[in-house]
Design a protein around this motif. Structure first.
Motif, PDB file in Angstrom:
ATOM      1  N   LEU A 172       0.704  -1.115  -0.017  1.00  0.00           N
ATOM      2  CA  LEU A 172      -0.020  -0.054  -0.276  1.00  0.00           C
ATOM      3  C   LEU A 172       0.885   1.316  -0.046  1.00  0.00           C
ATOM      4  CD1 LEU A 172      -2.430  -1.132   2.830  1.00  0.00           C
ATOM      5  CD2 LEU A 172      -2.927  -1.360   0.291  1.00  0.00           C
ATOM      6  N   THR A 173       0.396   2.220  -0.579  1.00  0.00           N
ATOM      7  CA  THR A 173       1.084   3.521  -0.336  1.00  0.00           C
ATOM      8  C   THR A 173       1.485   3.877   0.864  1.00  0.00           C
ATOM      9  OG1 THR A 173      -0.130   4.385  -2.291  1.00  0.00           O
ATOM     10  CG2 THR A 173       0.841   5.892  -0.812  1.00  0.00           C
ATOM     11  N   LEU A 174       0.604   3.563   1.980  1.00  0.00           N
ATOM     12  CA  LEU A 174       0.886   4.017   3.228  1.00  0.00           C
ATOM     13  C   LEU A 174       1.412   2.730   4.212  1.00  0.00           C
ATOM     14  CD1 LEU A 174      -2.420   5.863   4.077  1.00  0.00           C
ATOM     15  CD2 LEU A 174      -0.179   6.766   3.650  1.00  0.00           C
ATOM     16  N   ASP A 175       2.167   2.024   3.397  1.00  0.00           N
ATOM     17  CA  ASP A 175       2.652   0.858   3.987  1.00  0.00           C
ATOM     18  C   ASP A 175       3.585   1.062   5.355  1.00  0.00           C
ATOM     19  OD1 ASP A 175       3.431  -2.561   3.803  1.00  0.00           O
ATOM     20  OD2 ASP A 175       5.061  -1.370   3.934  1.00  0.00           O
ATOM     21  N   LEU A 233       2.908   2.592  12.917  1.00  0.00           N
ATOM     22  CA  LEU A 233       1.637   2.402  13.885  1.00  0.00           C
ATOM     23  C   LEU A 233       1.673   1.293  14.443  1.00  0.00           C
ATOM     24  CD1 LEU A 233      -0.922   4.375  11.766  1.00  0.00           C
ATOM     25  CD2 LEU A 233       0.350   5.541  13.748  1.00  0.00           C
ATOM     26  N   GLY A 234       2.320   0.298  14.270  1.00  0.00           N
ATOM     27  CA  GLY A 234       2.380  -0.940  14.802  1.00  0.00           C
ATOM     28  C   GLY A 234       1.563  -2.086  14.404  1.00  0.00           C
ATOM     29  N   GLY A 235       1.010  -1.719  13.122  1.00  0.00           N
ATOM     30  CA  GLY A 235       0.173  -2.827  12.210  1.00  0.00           C
ATOM     31  C   GLY A 235       0.725  -4.003  12.084  1.00  0.00           C
ATOM     32  N   LYS A 236      -0.005  -5.057  12.365  1.00  0.00           N
ATOM     33  CA  LYS A 236       0.236  -6.289  12.014  1.00  0.00           C
ATOM     34  C   LYS A 236      -0.153  -6.676  10.725  1.00  0.00           C
ATOM     35  CE  LYS A 236      -0.487 -11.120  13.392  1.00  0.00           C
ATOM     36  NZ  LYS A 236      -1.313 -12.168  14.381  1.00  0.00           N
ATOM     37  N   MET A 237       0.935  -6.648   9.724  1.00  0.00           N
ATOM     38  CA  MET A 237       0.788  -6.954   8.297  1.00  0.00           C
ATOM     39  C   MET A 237       0.503  -8.621   7.826  1.00  0.00           C
ATOM     40  SD  MET A 237       0.909  -3.782   7.774  1.00  0.00           S
ATOM     41  CE  MET A 237       1.001  -3.207   5.913  1.00  0.00           C
ATOM     42  N   VAL A 238      -0.389  -8.614   7.163  1.00  0.00           N
ATOM     43  CA  VAL A 238      -0.762 -10.064   6.399  1.00  0.00           C
ATOM     44  C   VAL A 238      -1.121  -9.808   5.077  1.00  0.00           C
ATOM     45  CG1 VAL A 238      -1.808 -10.779   8.858  1.00  0.00           C
ATOM     46  CG2 VAL A 238      -3.384  -9.613   7.146  1.00  0.00           C
ATOM     47  N   PRO A 239      -1.139 -11.191   4.196  1.00  0.00           N
ATOM     48  CA  PRO A 239      -1.618 -11.124   2.984  1.00  0.00           C
ATOM     49  C   PRO A 239      -3.024 -10.931   2.766  1.00  0.00           C
ATOM     50  CG  PRO A 239      -0.092 -13.003   3.490  1.00  0.00           C
ATOM     51  CD  PRO A 239      -0.483 -12.406   4.916  1.00  0.00           C
ATOM     52  N   PHE A 240      -3.729 -10.134   1.979  1.00  0.00           N
ATOM     53  CA  PHE A 240      -5.081  -9.950   1.757  1.00  0.00           C
ATOM     54  C   PHE A 240      -5.199  -9.494   0.294  1.00  0.00           C
ATOM     55  CE2 PHE A 240      -9.168  -7.968   1.865  1.00  0.00           C
ATOM     56  CZ  PHE A 240      -9.998  -8.783   2.156  1.00  0.00           C
ATOM     57  N   PRO A 287      -2.547  -4.305   6.888  1.00  0.00           N
ATOM     58  CA  PRO A 287      -2.829  -4.403   8.503  1.00  0.00           C
ATOM     59  C   PRO A 287      -4.041  -4.893   8.821  1.00  0.00           C
ATOM     60  CG  PRO A 287      -3.607  -2.160   7.681  1.00  0.00           C
ATOM     61  CD  PRO A 287      -3.126  -3.035   6.551  1.00  0.00           C
ATOM     62  N   VAL A 288      -3.881  -6.302   9.750  1.00  0.00           N
ATOM     63  CA  VAL A 288      -5.089  -6.751  10.273  1.00  0.00           C
ATOM     64  C   VAL A 288      -5.449  -6.201  11.538  1.00  0.00           C
ATOM     65  CG1 VAL A 288      -3.983  -8.489  11.406  1.00  0.00           C
ATOM     66  CG2 VAL A 288      -6.083  -9.150  10.666  1.00  0.00           C
ATOM     67  N   GLN A 289      -4.605  -5.705  12.201  1.00  0.00           N
ATOM     68  CA  GLN A 289      -4.949  -4.903  13.540  1.00  0.00           C
ATOM     69  C   GLN A 289      -3.655  -4.052  13.768  1.00  0.00           C
ATOM     70  OE1 GLN A 289      -5.157  -8.588  15.692  1.00  0.00           O
ATOM     71  NE2 GLN A 289      -4.002  -7.650  17.565  1.00  0.00           N
ATOM     72  N   TYR A 290      -4.051  -3.308  14.760  1.00  0.00           N
ATOM     73  CA  TYR A 290      -2.902  -2.361  15.505  1.00  0.00           C
ATOM     74  C   TYR A 290      -2.643  -2.693  17.019  1.00  0.00           C
ATOM     75  CZ  TYR A 290      -3.289   0.332  11.234  1.00  0.00           C
ATOM     76  OH  TYR A 290      -3.313   0.534   9.649  1.00  0.00           O
ATOM     77  N   PRO A 317      -6.409   4.085  14.115  1.00  0.00           N
ATOM     78  CA  PRO A 317      -6.228   3.471  12.854  1.00  0.00           C
ATOM     79  C   PRO A 317      -7.034   2.162  13.151  1.00  0.00           C
ATOM     80  CG  PRO A 317      -4.309   3.408  14.152  1.00  0.00           C
ATOM     81  CD  PRO A 317      -5.028   4.358  15.051  1.00  0.00           C
ATOM     82  N   ILE A 318      -7.612   1.636  12.188  1.00  0.00           N
ATOM     83  CA  ILE A 318      -8.361   0.200  12.409  1.00  0.00           C
ATOM     84  C   ILE A 318      -7.874  -0.744  11.218  1.00  0.00           C
ATOM     85  CG2 ILE A 318     -10.613  -0.760  12.591  1.00  0.00           C
ATOM     86  CD1 ILE A 318     -10.091   1.602  14.517  1.00  0.00           C
ATOM     87  N   GLY A 319      -7.687  -2.080  11.506  1.00  0.00           N
ATOM     88  CA  GLY A 319      -7.337  -3.037  10.697  1.00  0.00           C
ATOM     89  C   GLY A 319      -8.294  -3.672   9.935  1.00  0.00           C
ATOM     90  N   LEU A 320      -7.978  -4.811   9.308  1.00  0.00           N
ATOM     91  CA  LEU A 320      -8.942  -5.751   8.545  1.00  0.00           C
ATOM     92  C   LEU A 320      -9.708  -6.304   9.438  1.00  0.00           C
ATOM     93  CD1 LEU A 320      -6.647  -7.328   5.784  1.00  0.00           C
ATOM     94  CD2 LEU A 320      -8.665  -5.676   5.343  1.00  0.00           C
TER      95      LEU A 320
END
Length: 374
Positions: free
Chosen positions: A7-10, A16-23, A29-32, A221-224
């Motif tokens: 993502l542009t904002l990766d 922000l501590g986002g837990k990144m997952v494939p989607f 980010p699935v969650q923060y 910030p809110i994740g998937l």
């Protein structure tokens, strides 16, 4: 992971501590650090910022809006030509068998149609429009803009702090507004059941806008993860789960998205893929129906759980397509398809969970009432 798009904002998500997952082909980010539960409840009580830039943004241009609109009506069973300027509408592409290829949002921008499609179906949808629309209608893929969603009861106040004019927008209004020095394409819509906005912003201005919004103490910030539980509580379909190419709009309880003018007897009846099946089901009903499901235990019923009419014996009469814990309702919630004769509200069915049949009640959707600004 190397094949996944970023993502542009990766970098911001990671900061922000986002837990990144494939989607859907992206790292998302699935969650923060707050966690899915807190993110969900914060969106319901304040405002959540979602990065939905993985979705496809497309502009359709003809010699006039009407030309492009009537062309698009050959692909979707929706009244596109009758949509007023600066308004948005929900729709879906259908196939020749009357199934749903994808659902989408489209807006009348005066001289063009702005379309937003799902990430997982993006390439397929773009090819469908490129091949299915006449030569006089150009399909312009937008790849230089991010897409943010600001959702929740404090969304209006948070966004109006950057431009007070957005407060005058009503549900499904669209317009172009300056936010943090950038020209943004904004709709008052979203997929959480809450009031809010979706904001298309140039890539080079996306981080600045996101930081400006997150600087507001009401915005997290809110994740998937929370995005999924919010839309499930809101009774909204997830493509590839609750609707797919075998599901008709009638079975999916999306008949509100097919306006009278496209139905039997309407001025522009039919003329879309799968019209024979869809119009017949509109007149006579469908053999199965999407329903809300409330498990009668604390254990969630997940996607794939088969449903039965009795607590022992018999063939399955349906299946769960989305299920999980609903933080706002403080219990498990689910959606699925059941035979029409088992679809009445209050009907008790049984889901097979690890070999045990657990009671589940058919309930009205949504689980949480929509808070859109009408």
């Amino acid at each position: 992971m190397s094949e996944l798009k970023s993502l542009t904002l990766d970098a911001l998500h990671r900061e922000l501590g986002g837990k990144m997952v494939p989607f859907a082909g992206y790292e998302m980010p699935v969650q923060y650090p707050a966690g899915v539960m807190k993110e969900h409840l914060h969106t319901r009580s304040q405002a959540g910022l979602f990065d939905v830039s993985h979705m496809g943004q497309v502009i359709l241009r003809g010699s006039s809006y009407e030309e492009a609109a009537l062309a698009l009506e050959a692909l979707i069973p929706v009244n596109v030509a009758g949509l007023k300027e600066n308004r948005q509408r929900y729709g879906f592409f259908t196939n020749d068998q009357g199934g749903i290829l994808d659902d989408l949002m489209f807006a009348n921008r005066g001289d063009h149609i702005f379309v937003v499609v799902n990430a997982a179906c993006k390439d397929q949808d773009i090819a469908l429009m490129q091949n299915g629309l006449p030569e006089g209608v150009a399909v312009e893929v937008i790849d230089d803009r991010a897409l943010l969603a600001l959702q929740g009861p404090a969304a209006e106040a948070a966004l109006a702090a950057l431009n007070p004019a957005v407060a005058d927008m009503k549900f499904m209004d669209v317009g172009i507004y300056d936010l943090n020095g950038a020209e943004c394409w904004i709709s008052r819509s979203g997929y959480t059941g809450e009031d809010g906005y979706e904001i298309s912003v140039p890539n080079d201005a996306a981080e600045g806008l996101a930081r400006a919004l997150l600087a507001d103490e009401r915005v997290l910030p809110i994740g998937l993860g929370a995005r999924d539980s919010l839309r499930l509580e809101g009774g909204m379909c997830l493509y590839g789960h609750d609707i797919d190419e075998t599901t008709s709009p009638v079975e999916a309880a999306l008949t509100w998205g097919i306006q009278k003018i496209r139905r039997t007897g309407g001025d522009r009846e039919g003329g879309f893929p799968g019209a024979e099946r869809i119009l017949a089901e509109l007149e006579n009903g469908a053999p199965r129906a999407r329903v809300g499901l409330k498990p009668q235990t604390r254990a969630p019923m997940r996607e794939g759980v088969e449903l039965y009419a009795t607590d022992n014996g018999g063939a399955p009469i349906g299946k769960v397509t989305s299920g999980g814990f609903g933080p706002s309702v403080e219990g498990p919630v689910a959606m699925g398809y059941v035979a029409t004769e088992n679809a009445d509200t209050g009907t008790v069915l049984y889901g097979d969970v690890r070999g045990k049949r657990m009671a589940v009640e058919v309930v009205a959707l949504p689980f949480v009432a929509a808070q859109f600004k009408r």
